[in-house]
Design a protein around this motif. Structure first.
Motif, PDB file in Angstrom:
ATOM      1  N   GLY A   1       3.300  -6.005  -3.012  1.00  0.00           N
ATOM      2  CA  GLY A   1       3.100  -4.977  -2.006  1.00  0.00           C
ATOM      3  C   GLY A   1       1.961  -5.306  -1.080  1.00  0.00           C
ATOM      4  N   LEU A   2       1.543  -4.285  -0.345  1.00  0.00           N
ATOM      5  CA  LEU A   2       0.461  -4.413   0.631  1.00  0.00           C
ATOM      6  C   LEU A   2      -0.782  -3.723   0.087  1.00  0.00           C
ATOM      7  CD1 LEU A   2      -0.622  -5.044   3.510  1.00  0.00           C
ATOM      8  CD2 LEU A   2       0.363  -2.840   4.216  1.00  0.00           C
ATOM      9  N   VAL A   3      -1.900  -4.419   0.153  1.00  0.00           N
ATOM     10  CA  VAL A   3      -3.149  -3.864  -0.355  1.00  0.00           C
ATOM     11  C   VAL A   3      -4.290  -4.326   0.546  1.00  0.00           C
ATOM     12  CG1 VAL A   3      -3.583  -5.804  -1.922  1.00  0.00           C
ATOM     13  CG2 VAL A   3      -4.508  -3.545  -2.470  1.00  0.00           C
ATOM     14  N   GLN A   4      -5.351  -3.562   0.585  1.00  0.00           N
ATOM     15  CA  GLN A   4      -6.512  -3.940   1.376  1.00  0.00           C
ATOM     16  C   GLN A   4      -7.394  -4.914   0.610  1.00  0.00           C
ATOM     17  OE1 GLN A   4      -8.402  -0.204   2.435  1.00  0.00           O
ATOM     18  NE2 GLN A   4      -7.256  -0.121   4.354  1.00  0.00           N
ATOM     19  N   THR A   5      -8.216  -5.634   1.350  1.00  0.00           N
ATOM     20  CA  THR A   5      -9.174  -6.543   0.728  1.00  0.00           C
ATOM     21  C   THR A   5     -10.002  -5.797  -0.312  1.00  0.00           C
ATOM     22  OG1 THR A   5      -9.331  -7.933   2.696  1.00  0.00           O
ATOM     23  CG2 THR A   5     -11.156  -8.029   1.153  1.00  0.00           C
ATOM     24  N   GLY A   6     -10.130  -6.435  -1.477  1.00  0.00           N
ATOM     25  CA  GLY A   6     -10.857  -5.815  -2.569  1.00  0.00           C
ATOM     26  C   GLY A   6     -10.003  -4.977  -3.497  1.00  0.00           C
ATOM     27  N   GLY A   7      -8.762  -4.771  -3.129  1.00  0.00           N
ATOM     28  CA  GLY A   7      -7.871  -3.963  -3.935  1.00  0.00           C
ATOM     29  C   GLY A   7      -7.262  -4.728  -5.099  1.00  0.00           C
ATOM     30  N   SER A   8      -6.361  -4.042  -5.798  1.00  0.00           N
ATOM     31  CA  SER A   8      -5.735  -4.608  -6.990  1.00  0.00           C
ATOM     32  C   SER A   8      -4.234  -4.407  -6.966  1.00  0.00           C
ATOM     33  CB  SER A   8      -6.301  -3.934  -8.249  1.00  0.00           C
ATOM     34  OG  SER A   8      -7.693  -4.151  -8.361  1.00  0.00           O
ATOM     35  N   LEU A   9      -3.548  -5.315  -7.607  1.00  0.00           N
ATOM     36  CA  LEU A   9      -2.110  -5.218  -7.821  1.00  0.00           C
ATOM     37  C   LEU A   9      -1.780  -5.804  -9.184  1.00  0.00           C
ATOM     38  CD1 LEU A   9      -0.486  -6.383  -4.445  1.00  0.00           C
ATOM     39  CD2 LEU A   9      -0.394  -4.078  -5.407  1.00  0.00           C
TER      40      LEU A   9
ATOM     41  N   ARG B   1      13.973 -26.115 -19.652  1.00  0.00           N
ATOM     42  CA  ARG B   1      13.914 -26.354 -18.216  1.00  0.00           C
ATOM     43  C   ARG B   1      13.185 -25.208 -17.543  1.00  0.00           C
ATOM     44  NH1 ARG B   1      19.036 -24.322 -14.871  1.00  0.00           N
ATOM     45  NH2 ARG B   1      17.247 -23.646 -13.662  1.00  0.00           N
ATOM     46  N   ASP B   2      12.842 -25.429 -16.284  1.00  0.00           N
ATOM     47  CA  ASP B   2      12.156 -24.409 -15.502  1.00  0.00           C
ATOM     48  C   ASP B   2      13.159 -23.424 -14.904  1.00  0.00           C
ATOM     49  OD1 ASP B   2       9.792 -26.821 -14.531  1.00  0.00           O
ATOM     50  OD2 ASP B   2       9.288 -24.902 -15.493  1.00  0.00           O
ATOM     51  N   TYR B   3      12.776 -22.160 -14.948  1.00  0.00           N
ATOM     52  CA  TYR B   3      13.525 -21.095 -14.287  1.00  0.00           C
ATOM     53  C   TYR B   3      12.562 -20.358 -13.361  1.00  0.00           C
ATOM     54  CZ  TYR B   3      17.349 -21.787 -17.587  1.00  0.00           C
ATOM     55  OH  TYR B   3      18.380 -22.317 -18.315  1.00  0.00           O
ATOM     56  N   TRP B   4      13.112 -19.851 -12.243  1.00  0.00           N
ATOM     57  CA  TRP B   4      12.285 -19.192 -11.236  1.00  0.00           C
ATOM     58  C   TRP B   4      12.834 -17.818 -10.890  1.00  0.00           C
ATOM     59  CZ3 TRP B   4       7.809 -21.421  -9.633  1.00  0.00           C
ATOM     60  CH2 TRP B   4       7.633 -22.785  -9.911  1.00  0.00           C
ATOM     61  N   GLY B   5      11.907 -16.905 -10.622  1.00  0.00           N
ATOM     62  CA  GLY B   5      12.297 -15.614 -10.092  1.00  0.00           C
ATOM     63  C   GLY B   5      12.525 -15.704  -8.593  1.00  0.00           C
ATOM     64  N   GLN B   6      12.927 -14.582  -8.013  1.00  0.00           N
ATOM     65  CA  GLN B   6      13.270 -14.569  -6.594  1.00  0.00           C
ATOM     66  C   GLN B   6      12.039 -14.452  -5.705  1.00  0.00           C
ATOM     67  OE1 GLN B   6      13.433 -11.985  -8.582  1.00  0.00           O
ATOM     68  NE2 GLN B   6      12.575 -10.245  -7.458  1.00  0.00           N
ATOM     69  N   GLY B   7      10.904 -14.100  -6.301  1.00  0.00           N
ATOM     70  CA  GLY B   7       9.667 -13.978  -5.537  1.00  0.00           C
ATOM     71  C   GLY B   7       9.375 -12.554  -5.127  1.00  0.00           C
ATOM     72  N   THR B   8       8.102 -12.235  -5.075  1.00  0.00           N
ATOM     73  CA  THR B   8       7.666 -10.917  -4.619  1.00  0.00           C
ATOM     74  C   THR B   8       6.483 -11.109  -3.665  1.00  0.00           C
ATOM     75  OG1 THR B   8       6.991  -8.688  -5.328  1.00  0.00           O
ATOM     76  CG2 THR B   8       6.111 -10.533  -6.599  1.00  0.00           C
ATOM     77  N   GLN B   9       6.540 -10.401  -2.550  1.00  0.00           N
ATOM     78  CA  GLN B   9       5.522 -10.575  -1.513  1.00  0.00           C
ATOM     79  C   GLN B   9       4.254  -9.797  -1.865  1.00  0.00           C
ATOM     80  OE1 GLN B   9       5.656 -12.396   1.563  1.00  0.00           O
ATOM     81  NE2 GLN B   9       3.469 -11.892   1.593  1.00  0.00           N
ATOM     82  N   VAL B  10       3.130 -10.483  -1.735  1.00  0.00           N
ATOM     83  CA  VAL B  10       1.814  -9.850  -1.852  1.00  0.00           C
ATOM     84  C   VAL B  10       1.088 -10.078  -0.534  1.00  0.00           C
ATOM     85  CG1 VAL B  10      -0.443  -9.932  -2.979  1.00  0.00           C
ATOM     86  CG2 VAL B  10       1.645 -10.109  -4.350  1.00  0.00           C
ATOM     87  N   THR B  11       0.694  -8.999   0.098  1.00  0.00           N
ATOM     88  CA  THR B  11      -0.010  -9.080   1.364  1.00  0.00           C
ATOM     89  C   THR B  11      -1.342  -8.352   1.248  1.00  0.00           C
ATOM     90  OG1 THR B  11       2.076  -9.127   2.595  1.00  0.00           O
ATOM     91  CG2 THR B  11       0.081  -8.582   3.832  1.00  0.00           C
ATOM     92  N   VAL B  12      -2.411  -9.065   1.576  1.00  0.00           N
ATOM     93  CA  VAL B  12      -3.749  -8.483   1.507  1.00  0.00           C
ATOM     94  C   VAL B  12      -4.299  -8.390   2.925  1.00  0.00           C
ATOM     95  CG1 VAL B  12      -6.040  -8.643   0.498  1.00  0.00           C
ATOM     96  CG2 VAL B  12      -4.074  -9.574  -0.737  1.00  0.00           C
ATOM     97  N   SER B  13      -4.533  -7.180   3.366  1.00  0.00           N
ATOM     98  CA  SER B  13      -5.011  -6.972   4.734  1.00  0.00           C
ATOM     99  C   SER B  13      -6.542  -6.988   4.767  1.00  0.00           C
ATOM    100  CB  SER B  13      -4.498  -5.643   5.273  1.00  0.00           C
ATOM    101  OG  SER B  13      -5.011  -4.571   4.504  1.00  0.00           O
ATOM    102  N   SER B  14      -7.065  -7.490   5.867  1.00  0.00           N
ATOM    103  CA  SER B  14      -8.539  -7.577   6.003  1.00  0.00           C
ATOM    104  C   SER B  14      -9.104  -6.324   6.655  1.00  0.00           C
ATOM    105  CB  SER B  14      -8.900  -8.809   6.832  1.00  0.00           C
ATOM    106  OG  SER B  14      -8.275  -8.745   8.094  1.00  0.00           O
TER     107      SER B  14
END
Length: 118
Positions: free
Chosen positions: A8-16, A105-118
């Motif tokens: 998700g989207l979080v501000q600088t200093g935040g947590s996920l 063998r290696d398996y991968w997930g589809q990915g999840t977006q992490v966005t940190v705003s300044s």
């Protein structure tokens, strides 16, 4: 199959907190971990957890991120604190496992977006 959640989207200093569940005829998991890929950059290891509980982190996240897991549930988590804009990336769950006595063998997930705003 690996399914991630928690980006998700979080501000600088935040947590996920990211979660990843592995499913589908799993016989044995050797390790699970998290990688990330920022735009224009190569995919890089963030943190990895062995089935015995050993962990390893990229230098850039040491002291801020914590990887944990639940072997019984085939799950891995990534607690991310003190987030910085440079942590912005698509985060991918990875598992080194074998299904039904097949090879590891290696398996991968589809990915999840992490966005940190300044």
């Amino acid at each position: 199959q690996l399914v991630e959640s928690g980006g998700g989207l979080v501000q600088t200093g935040g947590s996920l907190r990211l979660s990843c569940a592995a499913s589908g005829g799993i016989f044995n998991i050797n390790a699970m971990g998290w990688y990330r890929q920022a735009p224009g950059k190569q995919r890089e290891l963030v943190a990895i957890r062995g089935s015995g509980g050993s962990t390893s982190y990229a230098d850039s996240v040491k002291g801020r991120f914590t990887i944990s897991g639940d072997n019984a549930k085939n799950m891995v988590y990534l607690e991310m604190n003190s987030l910085k804009p440079e942590d912005t990336a698509v985060y991918y769950c990875n598992a080194y496992l074998r299904r039904a006595l097949g090879p590891f063998r290696d398996y991968w997930g589809q990915g999840t977006q992490v966005t940190v705003s300044s």
